[in-house]
Design an enzyme around this catalytic site. Structure first.
Site: not given
Ligand SMILES: [Zn+2]
Length: 313
Positions: A185, A238
């Site tokens: 992420k 992501k």
């Molecule tokens: Zn978070």
């Protein structure tokens, strides 16, 4: 082999199907609430009763799964709404599974929507305390599983949280609940609209202390490998389109199911261009989602899931 549709169909390498799409859903307190998110045209936040209705339509479109985010009525320092058995997500999961037993309900597991400071963990002396945080994250995952969540998806990026979630789930009788780990992420500018939707912008500082540097790809493979070793069943990259090379690397090097999250900012950019008549929305969206699949993603979390399913029919 490109001359007709039938010929192109014969040699197409990548298939895009509604079966591979996951629709995010924001749940807010109240009754009969449908609130548009201004920076994400077409996306609304729903009270539980409305979410149940929308989930039925989503399922009907051919999309098998939703990813649930909760926006609680109250926030506090410890994010206690996240692991409250009567919390917004827990209640929403129960209602959704009761109304639509065959809908796959995946829950986002994090603290940032529930903490008054908006960080993804427990803050001590102005910094996120990793070890206290992972205990709270594991507790949150268990309470989602107790409510009936099919899959949990920890999104905090703290060290060791997948192992903590896995062992806690196993201990509490939820060995069958798989984990989608937000493994890579990135600290991305493309999350802006989401923070408006989830009321989760950090009050101080930013998330670069725990999210990944956009310049790193090898690190993503390392993070994903760690999460797998700790018990993740699916690893996620992501955002999606600025990181297609990362999706491909993770897929090639680890050979496990990979999810890609086509995030709020990617949605907003396409939507804005389409609303201005600068892009053909349908073609641009399907091309984008196909590119994410082509890069190696098995499943795509996208705000376009339901619309794309309609176009693919
Ligand atoms: Zn978070």
């Amino acid at each position: 082999m490109r001359r007709t549709e039938a010929l192109r169909d014969l040699v197409r390498e990548t298939e895009l199907s509604p079966r591979q799409l996951i629709q995010p859903l924001f749940v807010v307190p109240g009754e009969g609430v449908r609130e548009p998110v201004p920076s994400m045209p077409g996306v609304e936040r729903y009270s539980i009763n409305e979410a149940v209705e929308r989930a039925g339509e989503i399922r009907e479109s051919g999309v098998p799964a939703v990813l649930l985010f909760g926006v609680p009525a109250e926030k506090d320092e410890a994010g206690s709404g996240a692991y409250d058995d009567e919390g917004i997500v827990q209640m929403a999961v129960r209602a959704l599974k009761k109304a639509h037993p065959d809908l796959l309900v995946i829950t986002d597991v994090c603290l940032c929507e529930y903490t008054s400071h908006g960080h993804c963990g427990f803050v001590r002396d102005g910094e996120v305390d990793n070890d206290i945080t992972i205990e709270l994250i594991a507790k949150t995952a268990v309470s989602h599983a107790e409510a009936g969540a099919d899959v949990v998806a920890p999104s905090d990026m703290m060290d060791g949280r997948i192992a903590a979630v896995r062992s806690q789930l196993d201990e509490e009788g939820h060995a069958n609940v798989p984990i989608i780990a937000y493994a890579a992420k990135y600290a991305s500018a493309f999350y802006g609209p989401f923070r408006e939707a989830a009321d989760s912008a950090p009050e101080f500082g930013d998330r670069r202390g725990y999210q990944m540097d956009p310049a790193n790809a090898l690190e993503a493979v390392r993070e994903a490998r760690l999460d797998l070793e700790e018990g993740a069943d699916v690893v996620m990259v992501k955002p999606a389109t600025p990181y297609l090379d990362v999706v491909r690397r993770v897929k090639d090097e680890l050979g496990v199911p990979v999810a890609a999250y086509h995030v709020s900012g990617e949605y907003a950019a396409l939507k804005a261009a389409a609303e201005n008549g600068w892009l053909d929305e349908r073609r641009a969206v399907l091309e984008t989602l196909t590119s994410i699949r082509r890069a190696g993603a098995d499943m795509i979390i996208t705000y376009f899931a339901e619309a794309a399913a309609g176009w693919l029919r």
